[in-house]
Design a protein around this motif. Structure first.
Motif, PDB file in Angstrom:
ATOM      1  N   ARG A 181       0.823  -1.213   0.000  1.00 21.30           N
ATOM      2  CA  ARG A 181       0.000   0.000   0.000  1.00 21.30           C
ATOM      3  C   ARG A 181       0.856   1.261   0.000  1.00 21.30           C
ATOM      4  O   ARG A 181       0.413   2.314  -0.420  1.00 21.30           O
ATOM      5  CB  ARG A 181      -0.930   0.026   1.234  1.00 21.30           C
ATOM      6  N   GLY A 182       2.099   1.168   0.516  1.00 24.80           N
ATOM      7  CA  GLY A 182       3.014   2.306   0.520  1.00 24.80           C
ATOM      8  C   GLY A 182       2.539   3.478   1.349  1.00 24.80           C
ATOM      9  O   GLY A 182       2.832   4.629   1.043  1.00 24.80           O
ATOM     10  N   GLN A 183       1.802   3.191   2.425  1.00 22.40           N
ATOM     11  CA  GLN A 183       1.212   4.268   3.216  1.00 22.40           C
ATOM     12  C   GLN A 183       1.995   4.574   4.488  1.00 22.40           C
ATOM     13  O   GLN A 183       1.725   5.571   5.146  1.00 22.40           O
ATOM     14  CB  GLN A 183      -0.233   3.886   3.593  1.00 22.40           C
ATOM     15  N   ARG A 184       2.956   3.728   4.862  1.00 22.56           N
ATOM     16  CA  ARG A 184       3.650   3.913   6.131  1.00 22.56           C
ATOM     17  C   ARG A 184       5.159   3.874   5.925  1.00 22.56           C
ATOM     18  O   ARG A 184       5.664   3.244   4.985  1.00 22.56           O
ATOM     19  CB  ARG A 184       3.224   2.839   7.145  1.00 22.56           C
ATOM     20  N   GLU A 185       5.869   4.539   6.843  1.00 18.03           N
ATOM     21  CA  GLU A 185       7.321   4.605   6.732  1.00 18.03           C
ATOM     22  C   GLU A 185       7.959   3.243   6.965  1.00 18.03           C
ATOM     23  O   GLU A 185       8.871   2.837   6.242  1.00 18.03           O
ATOM     24  CB  GLU A 185       7.851   5.608   7.759  1.00 18.03           C
ATOM     25  N   ARG A 186       7.484   2.520   7.980  1.00 13.76           N
ATOM     26  CA  ARG A 186       8.006   1.174   8.256  1.00 13.76           C
ATOM     27  C   ARG A 186       7.198   0.155   7.462  1.00 13.76           C
ATOM     28  O   ARG A 186       5.970   0.116   7.558  1.00 13.76           O
ATOM     29  CB  ARG A 186       7.902   0.858   9.750  1.00 13.76           C
ATOM     30  N   ARG A 187       7.914  -0.685   6.727  1.00 12.58           N
ATOM     31  CA  ARG A 187       7.245  -1.690   5.901  1.00 12.58           C
ATOM     32  C   ARG A 187       7.963  -3.025   6.053  1.00 12.58           C
ATOM     33  O   ARG A 187       9.191  -3.079   6.024  1.00 12.58           O
ATOM     34  CB  ARG A 187       7.246  -1.264   4.429  1.00 12.58           C
ATOM     35  N   VAL A 188       7.196  -4.090   6.200  1.00 14.31           N
ATOM     36  CA  VAL A 188       7.789  -5.422   6.345  1.00 14.31           C
ATOM     37  C   VAL A 188       7.071  -6.421   5.449  1.00 14.31           C
ATOM     38  O   VAL A 188       5.893  -6.253   5.106  1.00 14.31           O
ATOM     39  CB  VAL A 188       7.734  -5.931   7.811  1.00 14.31           C
ATOM     40  N   VAL A 189       7.806  -7.455   5.086  1.00 16.86           N
ATOM     41  CA  VAL A 189       7.238  -8.632   4.422  1.00 16.86           C
ATOM     42  C   VAL A 189       7.159  -9.734   5.470  1.00 16.86           C
ATOM     43  O   VAL A 189       8.129  -9.997   6.180  1.00 16.86           O
ATOM     44  CB  VAL A 189       8.129  -9.091   3.249  1.00 16.86           C
ATOM     45  N   PHE A 190       6.015 -10.367   5.582  1.00 18.58           N
ATOM     46  CA  PHE A 190       5.835 -11.476   6.523  1.00 18.58           C
ATOM     47  C   PHE A 190       6.110 -12.771   5.790  1.00 18.58           C
ATOM     48  O   PHE A 190       5.362 -13.180   4.908  1.00 18.58           O
ATOM     49  CB  PHE A 190       4.410 -11.437   7.074  1.00 18.58           C
ATOM     50  N   PHE A 191       7.230 -13.428   6.151  1.00 23.26           N
ATOM     51  CA  PHE A 191       7.546 -14.745   5.605  1.00 23.26           C
ATOM     52  C   PHE A 191       6.844 -15.768   6.481  1.00 23.26           C
ATOM     53  O   PHE A 191       7.183 -15.948   7.655  1.00 23.26           O
ATOM     54  CB  PHE A 191       9.052 -14.986   5.583  1.00 23.26           C
ATOM     55  N   VAL A 192       5.870 -16.456   5.922  1.00 23.71           N
ATOM     56  CA  VAL A 192       4.957 -17.298   6.692  1.00 23.71           C
ATOM     57  C   VAL A 192       5.450 -18.744   6.674  1.00 23.71           C
ATOM     58  O   VAL A 192       5.549 -19.364   5.611  1.00 23.71           O
ATOM     59  CB  VAL A 192       3.527 -17.227   6.094  1.00 23.71           C
ATOM     60  N   ASP A 193       5.760 -19.287   7.835  1.00 24.27           N
ATOM     61  CA  ASP A 193       6.162 -20.690   7.878  1.00 24.27           C
ATOM     62  C   ASP A 193       4.926 -21.587   7.768  1.00 24.27           C
ATOM     63  O   ASP A 193       3.786 -21.138   7.891  1.00 24.27           O
ATOM     64  CB  ASP A 193       6.923 -21.001   9.170  1.00 24.27           C
ATOM     65  N   ALA A 194       5.151 -22.878   7.549  1.00 21.33           N
ATOM     66  CA  ALA A 194       4.051 -23.816   7.297  1.00 21.33           C
ATOM     67  C   ALA A 194       3.097 -23.905   8.474  1.00 21.33           C
ATOM     68  O   ALA A 194       1.871 -23.988   8.291  1.00 21.33           O
ATOM     69  CB  ALA A 194       4.612 -25.200   6.969  1.00 21.33           C
ATOM     70  N   PHE A 195       3.623 -23.884   9.705  1.00 14.90           N
ATOM     71  CA  PHE A 195       2.760 -24.043  10.877  1.00 14.90           C
ATOM     72  C   PHE A 195       1.775 -22.888  10.999  1.00 14.90           C
ATOM     73  O   PHE A 195       0.583 -23.094  11.244  1.00 14.90           O
ATOM     74  CB  PHE A 195       3.608 -24.150  12.139  1.00 14.90           C
ATOM     75  N   VAL A 196       2.250 -21.671  10.825  1.00 16.57           N
ATOM     76  CA  VAL A 196       1.353 -20.512  10.883  1.00 16.57           C
ATOM     77  C   VAL A 196       0.314 -20.604   9.773  1.00 16.57           C
ATOM     78  O   VAL A 196      -0.879 -20.360   9.988  1.00 16.57           O
ATOM     79  CB  VAL A 196       2.139 -19.191  10.766  1.00 16.57           C
ATOM     80  N   ASN A 197       0.757 -20.954   8.591  1.00 17.64           N
ATOM     81  CA  ASN A 197      -0.157 -20.956   7.450  1.00 17.64           C
ATOM     82  C   ASN A 197      -1.269 -21.982   7.592  1.00 17.64           C
ATOM     83  O   ASN A 197      -2.428 -21.697   7.265  1.00 17.64           O
ATOM     84  CB  ASN A 197       0.626 -21.222   6.159  1.00 17.64           C
ATOM     85  N   TRP A 198      -0.954 -23.170   8.115  1.00 18.03           N
ATOM     86  CA  TRP A 198      -1.922 -24.251   8.119  1.00 18.03           C
ATOM     87  C   TRP A 198      -2.485 -24.594   9.498  1.00 18.03           C
ATOM     88  O   TRP A 198      -3.614 -25.083   9.595  1.00 18.03           O
ATOM     89  CB  TRP A 198      -1.294 -25.515   7.518  1.00 18.03           C
ATOM     90  N   ASN A 199      -1.712 -24.353  10.559  1.00 14.88           N
ATOM     91  CA  ASN A 199      -2.146 -24.787  11.892  1.00 14.88           C
ATOM     92  C   ASN A 199      -2.516 -23.665  12.843  1.00 14.88           C
ATOM     93  O   ASN A 199      -3.256 -23.888  13.800  1.00 14.88           O
ATOM     94  CB  ASN A 199      -1.050 -25.628  12.563  1.00 14.88           C
ATOM     95  N   ASP A 200      -1.950 -22.481  12.657  1.00  8.63           N
ATOM     96  CA  ASP A 200      -2.131 -21.420  13.645  1.00  8.63           C
ATOM     97  C   ASP A 200      -2.461 -20.099  12.972  1.00  8.63           C
ATOM     98  O   ASP A 200      -1.668 -19.145  12.986  1.00  8.63           O
ATOM     99  CB  ASP A 200      -0.874 -21.290  14.517  1.00  8.63           C
ATOM    100  N   LEU A 201      -3.640 -20.046  12.383  1.00  4.94           N
ATOM    101  CA  LEU A 201      -4.124 -18.819  11.745  1.00  4.94           C
ATOM    102  C   LEU A 201      -4.064 -17.638  12.706  1.00  4.94           C
ATOM    103  O   LEU A 201      -3.699 -16.522  12.329  1.00  4.94           O
ATOM    104  CB  LEU A 201      -5.561 -19.038  11.263  1.00  4.94           C
ATOM    105  N   GLU A 202      -4.381 -17.873  13.976  1.00  7.49           N
ATOM    106  CA  GLU A 202      -4.432 -16.781  14.953  1.00  7.49           C
ATOM    107  C   GLU A 202      -3.062 -16.160  15.200  1.00  7.49           C
ATOM    108  O   GLU A 202      -2.973 -14.968  15.496  1.00  7.49           O
ATOM    109  CB  GLU A 202      -5.021 -17.285  16.274  1.00  7.49           C
ATOM    110  N   LEU A 203      -1.985 -16.932  15.083  1.00  6.90           N
ATOM    111  CA  LEU A 203      -0.650 -16.366  15.253  1.00  6.90           C
ATOM    112  C   LEU A 203      -0.343 -15.395  14.119  1.00  6.90           C
ATOM    113  O   LEU A 203       0.175 -14.295  14.348  1.00  6.90           O
ATOM    114  CB  LEU A 203       0.399 -17.476  15.321  1.00  6.90           C
ATOM    115  N   GLY A 204      -0.654 -15.792  12.902  1.00  2.00           N
ATOM    116  CA  GLY A 204      -0.449 -14.886  11.773  1.00  2.00           C
ATOM    117  C   GLY A 204      -1.273 -13.614  11.910  1.00  2.00           C
ATOM    118  O   GLY A 204      -0.773 -12.502  11.689  1.00  2.00           O
ATOM    119  N   GLN A 205      -2.537 -13.766  12.289  1.00  2.00           N
ATOM    120  CA  GLN A 205      -3.390 -12.599  12.503  1.00  2.00           C
ATOM    121  C   GLN A 205      -2.849 -11.723  13.625  1.00  2.00           C
ATOM    122  O   GLN A 205      -2.872 -10.488  13.530  1.00  2.00           O
ATOM    123  CB  GLN A 205      -4.814 -13.053  12.831  1.00  2.00           C
TER     124      GLN A 205
END
Length: 325
Positions: free
Chosen positions: A65-89
């Motif tokens: 979106r380019g709206q904020r000074e600090r910007r990060v990419v979230f590299f999502v491991d398999a556990f977050v992606n498939w087992n722990d949606l709440e951690l990613g959120q």
């Protein structure tokens, strides 16, 4: 088979309801033990009803979106992606609460650390090359790369540089941060929001081996101690005994429990209400011998910020004593 977590997770995640029923069924677990080699006695994490990356795409987090000074990419491991949606959120909400723009690329691959550990290097190089090609563009654009899984951070920072003869691997490695380390640095710069609610609880924290190998201290503990009334007990019992997929295997199961017995006994101490660690497999071991949940520090931060009230219900149901005020 256990080194191909990308394939296993994809197959199981297509039908999470059926997968979860099979994981809780004595007969199917016996079959997994006998024909796949996954220990029947090992508690296995269940699958979320939807994966995190699909949620992120619906939230339009896959685009900058380019709206904020600090910007990060979230590299999502398999556990977050498939087992722990709440951690990613939780991570997305904590970062956005602190003025950080989060991008979740939808075509990222798993880190391949399990492949590297088992010496399946051809497949590991393919995954590393794919991830470096994707992440290098963000690194050149000034994005930091964040992950919640220490083994993924270690793969990106150390292993990819050795696997690939590619200067982009070095570029990516220099931009990788563990999520807790990134937030702790924000606090040291005076830029972390400290409007935490009081959290009257005691947490037993275990430092994973891969987190120790990153040589960034113990940022998870430092962050948790910013929360008023939260009592953090560091459990100094060495390795959990899981060592990635080592502790999942039938032939290693008893040995794994013996190695981790000090940690398991510590989790049973009455003054510890919940466990906390950054490592997925350490979490599995910490929950093996107790009904107490083990929670990533980022989820506890999200709870203390009041960003994930559903976590409070989960903790109250499991521990019976953890309350947010």
């Amino acid at each position: 088979l256990l080194s191909r977590l990308d394939l296993l997770y994809w197959m199981a995640g297509l039908v999470p309801g059926i997968t979860n029923r099979l994981l809780c069924n004595r007969i199917s677990r016996w079959l997994l033990d006998r024909f796949v080699g996954i220990a029947q006695g090992r508690k296995l994490p269940l699958f979320s009803r939807r994966n995190f990356i699909s949620w992120a795409v619906r939230q339009k987090l896959h685009r900058s979106r380019g709206q904020r000074e600090r910007r990060v990419v979230f590299f999502v491991d398999a556990f977050v992606n498939w087992n722990d949606l709440e951690l990613g959120q939780s991570l997305v909400r904590v970062l956005e609460h602190n003025g950080v723009e989060v991008v979740v690329p939808e075509n990222q691959a798993v880190s391949g650390m399990s492949l590297i550990s088992d010496g399946v290097l051809a497949r590991a190089r393919y995954l590393a090359s794919r991830n470096v090609e994707l992440l290098a563009e963000y690194a050149r654009a000034g994005y930091d790369i964040i992950t919640t899984e220490p083994s993924a951070a270690l793969a990106l920072r150390r292993e990819y540089v050795h696997l690939l003869d590619d200067p982009d691997a070095l570029l990516v490695a220099g931009k990788v941060h563990d999520a807790c380390d990134y937030l702790w640095k924000m606090h040291q710069e005076g830029k972390l929001n400290l409007n935490f609610n009081t959290l009257d609880a005691s947490v037993g924290y275990h430092l994973p081996c891969h987190q120790r190998a990153l040589e960034r201290g113990i940022p998870g503990v430092s962050l948790l101690r910013l929360i008023k009334n939260l009592r953090v007990v560091t459990i100094e019992q060495g390795c959990s005994g899981m060592a990635g997929t080592f502790g999942l295997k039938r032939r290693n199961y008893i040995r794994s429990l013996r190695i981790g017995m000090g940690l398991i006994h510590a989790m049973r101490r009455p003054e510890i209400m919940v466990g906390s660690t950054e490592c997925t497999t350490c979490r599995i071991q910490m929950e093996q011998g107790t009904s107490k949940p083990t929670i990533h520090p980022i989820k506890i931060l999200a709870l203390a910020y009041g960003l994930m009230p559903e976590l409070n219900n989960l903790l109250e149901r499991k521990s019976g004593d953890l309350h947010l005020s």
